[in-house]
Motif scaffolding. Sequence first.
Motif, PDB file in Angstrom:
ATOM      1  N   GLU A  16       0.853  -1.185   0.000  1.00 45.25           N
ATOM      2  CA  GLU A  16       0.000   0.000   0.000  1.00 45.25           C
ATOM      3  C   GLU A  16       0.892   1.240   0.000  1.00 45.25           C
ATOM      4  O   GLU A  16       1.742   1.406   0.879  1.00 45.25           O
ATOM      5  CB  GLU A  16      -0.913   0.013   1.224  1.00 45.25           C
ATOM      6  N   VAL A  17       0.700   2.077  -0.974  1.00 54.92           N
ATOM      7  CA  VAL A  17       1.508   3.289  -1.107  1.00 54.92           C
ATOM      8  C   VAL A  17       0.815   4.424  -0.354  1.00 54.92           C
ATOM      9  O   VAL A  17      -0.325   4.791  -0.675  1.00 54.92           O
ATOM     10  CB  VAL A  17       1.709   3.658  -2.587  1.00 54.92           C
ATOM     11  N   ARG A  18       1.500   4.962   0.652  1.00 54.82           N
ATOM     12  CA  ARG A  18       0.961   6.058   1.451  1.00 54.82           C
ATOM     13  C   ARG A  18       2.015   7.165   1.544  1.00 54.82           C
ATOM     14  O   ARG A  18       3.220   6.895   1.496  1.00 54.82           O
ATOM     15  CB  ARG A  18       0.587   5.586   2.862  1.00 54.82           C
ATOM     16  N   PRO A  19       1.587   8.423   1.693  1.00 55.15           N
ATOM     17  CA  PRO A  19       2.569   9.523   1.808  1.00 55.15           C
ATOM     18  C   PRO A  19       3.259   9.496   3.168  1.00 55.15           C
ATOM     19  O   PRO A  19       2.698   9.033   4.165  1.00 55.15           O
ATOM     20  CB  PRO A  19       1.700  10.771   1.640  1.00 55.15           C
ATOM     21  N   ASN A  72      -2.518  13.042   4.232  1.00 55.15           N
ATOM     22  CA  ASN A  72      -1.903  13.027   5.556  1.00 55.15           C
ATOM     23  C   ASN A  72      -0.819  11.965   5.620  1.00 55.15           C
ATOM     24  O   ASN A  72      -0.959  10.859   5.061  1.00 55.15           O
ATOM     25  CB  ASN A  72      -2.961  12.742   6.626  1.00 55.15           C
ATOM     26  N   ALA A  73       0.219  12.326   6.306  1.00 54.20           N
ATOM     27  CA  ALA A  73       1.362  11.416   6.408  1.00 54.20           C
ATOM     28  C   ALA A  73       0.959  10.111   7.079  1.00 54.20           C
ATOM     29  O   ALA A  73       0.302  10.107   8.116  1.00 54.20           O
ATOM     30  CB  ALA A  73       2.491  12.092   7.180  1.00 54.20           C
ATOM     31  N   MET A  74       1.310   8.997   6.449  1.00 55.55           N
ATOM     32  CA  MET A  74       1.134   7.635   6.952  1.00 55.55           C
ATOM     33  C   MET A  74      -0.328   7.234   7.082  1.00 55.55           C
ATOM     34  O   MET A  74      -0.645   6.188   7.644  1.00 55.55           O
ATOM     35  CB  MET A  74       1.829   7.454   8.310  1.00 55.55           C
ATOM     36  N   GLU A  75      -1.259   8.009   6.550  1.00 54.14           N
ATOM     37  CA  GLU A  75      -2.674   7.684   6.682  1.00 54.14           C
ATOM     38  C   GLU A  75      -3.368   7.511   5.342  1.00 54.14           C
ATOM     39  O   GLU A  75      -4.034   6.501   5.116  1.00 54.14           O
ATOM     40  CB  GLU A  75      -3.387   8.771   7.501  1.00 54.14           C
ATOM     41  N   THR A  76      -3.243   8.493   4.482  1.00 54.81           N
ATOM     42  CA  THR A  76      -3.987   8.462   3.223  1.00 54.81           C
ATOM     43  C   THR A  76      -3.435   7.388   2.294  1.00 54.81           C
ATOM     44  O   THR A  76      -2.226   7.349   2.016  1.00 54.81           O
ATOM     45  CB  THR A  76      -3.922   9.833   2.532  1.00 54.81           C
ATOM     46  N   LEU A  77      -4.321   6.517   1.799  1.00 64.50           N
ATOM     47  CA  LEU A  77      -3.932   5.496   0.819  1.00 64.50           C
ATOM     48  C   LEU A  77      -3.934   6.116  -0.572  1.00 64.50           C
ATOM     49  O   LEU A  77      -4.949   6.659  -1.028  1.00 64.50           O
ATOM     50  CB  LEU A  77      -4.902   4.314   0.869  1.00 64.50           C
ATOM     51  N   LEU A  78      -2.793   6.038  -1.244  1.00 65.22           N
ATOM     52  CA  LEU A  78      -2.682   6.604  -2.584  1.00 65.22           C
ATOM     53  C   LEU A  78      -2.964   5.561  -3.671  1.00 65.22           C
ATOM     54  O   LEU A  78      -3.741   5.802  -4.587  1.00 65.22           O
ATOM     55  CB  LEU A  78      -1.292   7.206  -2.785  1.00 65.22           C
ATOM     56  N   THR A  79      -2.342   4.394  -3.563  1.00 63.25           N
ATOM     57  CA  THR A  79      -2.556   3.317  -4.524  1.00 63.25           C
ATOM     58  C   THR A  79      -1.957   2.034  -3.954  1.00 63.25           C
ATOM     59  O   THR A  79      -1.395   2.036  -2.842  1.00 63.25           O
ATOM     60  CB  THR A  79      -1.917   3.644  -5.885  1.00 63.25           C
ATOM     61  N   ARG A  80      -2.082   0.954  -4.700  1.00 58.73           N
ATOM     62  CA  ARG A  80      -1.484  -0.328  -4.316  1.00 58.73           C
ATOM     63  C   ARG A  80      -0.626  -0.852  -5.463  1.00 58.73           C
ATOM     64  O   ARG A  80      -0.916  -0.594  -6.633  1.00 58.73           O
ATOM     65  CB  ARG A  80      -2.567  -1.360  -3.982  1.00 58.73           C
ATOM     66  N   ILE A  81       0.386  -1.608  -5.093  1.00 59.18           N
ATOM     67  CA  ILE A  81       1.260  -2.247  -6.082  1.00 59.18           C
ATOM     68  C   ILE A  81       1.339  -3.737  -5.750  1.00 59.18           C
ATOM     69  O   ILE A  81       1.557  -4.112  -4.592  1.00 59.18           O
ATOM     70  CB  ILE A  81       2.669  -1.627  -6.093  1.00 59.18           C
ATOM     71  N   VAL A 126       4.745  12.431   4.239  1.00 57.52           N
ATOM     72  CA  VAL A 126       4.624  13.806   4.718  1.00 57.52           C
ATOM     73  C   VAL A 126       3.225  14.299   4.395  1.00 57.52           C
ATOM     74  O   VAL A 126       2.555  13.784   3.484  1.00 57.52           O
ATOM     75  CB  VAL A 126       5.679  14.736   4.060  1.00 57.52           C
ATOM     76  N   THR A 127       2.769  15.255   5.153  1.00 56.53           N
ATOM     77  CA  THR A 127       1.450  15.851   4.935  1.00 56.53           C
ATOM     78  C   THR A 127       1.583  17.040   3.996  1.00 56.53           C
ATOM     79  O   THR A 127       2.467  17.901   4.168  1.00 56.53           O
ATOM     80  CB  THR A 127       0.836  16.303   6.266  1.00 56.53           C
ATOM     81  N   GLY A 128       0.685  17.079   3.002  1.00 56.18           N
ATOM     82  CA  GLY A 128       0.757  18.169   2.046  1.00 56.18           C
ATOM     83  C   GLY A 128      -0.318  18.031   0.982  1.00 56.18           C
ATOM     84  O   GLY A 128      -1.206  17.164   1.061  1.00 56.18           O
ATOM     85  N   ILE A 129      -0.235  18.906  -0.015  1.00 49.19           N
ATOM     86  CA  ILE A 129      -1.181  18.924  -1.120  1.00 49.19           C
ATOM     87  C   ILE A 129      -0.613  18.097  -2.277  1.00 49.19           C
ATOM     88  O   ILE A 129       0.531  18.299  -2.695  1.00 49.19           O
ATOM     89  CB  ILE A 129      -1.460  20.365  -1.587  1.00 49.19           C
ATOM     90  N   LEU A 130      -1.414  17.162  -2.790  1.00 52.51           N
ATOM     91  CA  LEU A 130      -0.982  16.314  -3.903  1.00 52.51           C
ATOM     92  C   LEU A 130      -1.050  17.123  -5.196  1.00 52.51           C
ATOM     93  O   LEU A 130      -2.123  17.595  -5.600  1.00 52.51           O
ATOM     94  CB  LEU A 130      -1.886  15.081  -3.994  1.00 52.51           C
ATOM     95  N   LEU A 131       0.098  17.281  -5.814  1.00 47.97           N
ATOM     96  CA  LEU A 131       0.149  18.096  -7.035  1.00 47.97           C
ATOM     97  C   LEU A 131      -0.180  17.304  -8.284  1.00 47.97           C
ATOM     98  O   LEU A 131      -0.965  17.760  -9.129  1.00 47.97           O
ATOM     99  CB  LEU A 131       1.533  18.736  -7.172  1.00 47.97           C
ATOM    100  N   GLU A 132       0.401  16.124  -8.443  1.00 50.71           N
ATOM    101  CA  GLU A 132       0.173  15.383  -9.694  1.00 50.71           C
ATOM    102  C   GLU A 132       0.418  13.886  -9.504  1.00 50.71           C
ATOM    103  O   GLU A 132       1.110  13.461  -8.588  1.00 50.71           O
ATOM    104  CB  GLU A 132       1.084  15.918 -10.805  1.00 50.71           C
ATOM    105  N   ARG A 133      -0.225  13.116 -10.418  1.00 49.26           N
ATOM    106  CA  ARG A 133       0.002  11.669 -10.504  1.00 49.26           C
ATOM    107  C   ARG A 133       0.911  11.426 -11.699  1.00 49.26           C
ATOM    108  O   ARG A 133       0.626  11.896 -12.809  1.00 49.26           O
ATOM    109  CB  ARG A 133      -1.328  10.927 -10.666  1.00 49.26           C
ATOM    110  N   LEU A 134       1.980  10.669 -11.493  1.00 45.02           N
ATOM    111  CA  LEU A 134       3.013  10.526 -12.516  1.00 45.02           C
ATOM    112  C   LEU A 134       3.027   9.151 -13.206  1.00 45.02           C
ATOM    113  O   LEU A 134       3.930   8.893 -13.988  1.00 45.02           O
ATOM    114  CB  LEU A 134       4.397  10.769 -11.879  1.00 45.02           C
TER     115      LEU A 134
END
Length: 448
Positions: A110-113, A239-248, A115-123
């Motif tokens: 599970e890919v999670r950030p 949010n750092a260590m909380e928000t799920l971004l994607t899975r690999i 650091v806490t911040g605003i997500l600018l783009e998906r690459l």
Amino acid sequence: MRALDTMEVANVFEDKCRSSVSRPEKPTAGHGCRLHAPGRPPSRSGARFAVCLGLILICTGCNRGAEDPKAAAQKGQAAPLPVTVITVEPQTLPVTWEVIGQTQGTREVEVRPRVTGILLERLYTEGSFVKRGTALFRIDPLPFQTALEQIRGIVGQAEAELARTEQDVARLQPLYADNAVSKKELDNAVSAMQSARANLFSARAQYKTAQIDVGYTSIAAPISGVTSRAAVSEGSLVNAMETLLTRIFQVDPLWVTFSFASKDYSQIQSEIAAGRIELPPERKFTVELQRQTGEFYGRTGRLDFQDTSVDPKTGTIQARARFPNPDAEILPGAFVRMRIRGAVRPHAILIPQRAMLQGPGGQSVYVLTESGKADLRPIVTGQTRGENIIVVEGLKAGERLIVDGVVRLRPGVPVQAVPAPAADAGKPAAPGTAPPQKGAPEPPNRKR
């Protein structure tokens, strides 16, 4: 001359009588025709007719009386019933277990950030294969870069303070040797120098942390594998260590997890101990994977793990198979059917199910004895294989089994054996085509 039977004699007498009746008497000269008066005896032609009629009735009665003993004799001796038989022949049968499992990657991340911040783009492209280290997302780095510059200034101040305190200590040491300054002044200078050095270490650690945070604004793939969809969109706060971004998912090799009942496991262990099942060399089972479309996957797998305990909630044992999947043909999360092969049943007896009877006392079959009679034999059966069934107890090699006409039989009834057709169901199906048996495989070598 051949002897005439009863009916032929009767026919001859009847013809003669009819010819006598039809031939009129010649009238006596001068008298004309005679008429019988009432009460007078009949003429000779009438007497002949009566005699012929009596002979016919007697002959007919004799004929019927001669047939009755023969029919009675035929009814007293029942003819043997024709039945189809096969010879019981032990054979080595492949054992196949069929289980249902779920695919999963050998590594699922599970890919999670961080650091806490605003997500600018998906690459990356959702669902594509990515290599380890490939950038997937980018968080706005400006706040972290600013914090880094600020901490860099703190590090500079700490370095300058340390340099000043070191100079003070260097200046006071010769003065103290000449008794120009007190011991207390020198000790204060040394203490200030050590404190400045500690502050510098802390500032440098903060600077390194800030550098790491700036690096965390670029989120990279931790492993090589297939990506899933993005769970958040650009512009969202993560949010750092909380928000799920994607899975690999790492799908080469691919795992398929399944479970089987502990009861099935105990039964297989008993059959192995009794010699009714033999395991493959080094317990290397071959596993075939069937797709949801019904087609079989082109590569075979191996059992590589079995749990050492029973799940108390479900009463099952967890196991796992491993398949090569270089082209990512099989995706994680799918339910698939597997066939586990490699074990065999030596000296197995396979009979058609149609030869079996089910009664209050259990299952039984009819066996043809040496005296040509049907003998009812109780049996104990095992697994089914299509239209056939395995007999565990009750039959021996070389015995003749009645497979057709069993419904009409009774114990001890004489029967006449008719050989079964060449394509009768007494033989096993070709390897690889026999219907699988549901159950659990013998455990492979466990990984400690």
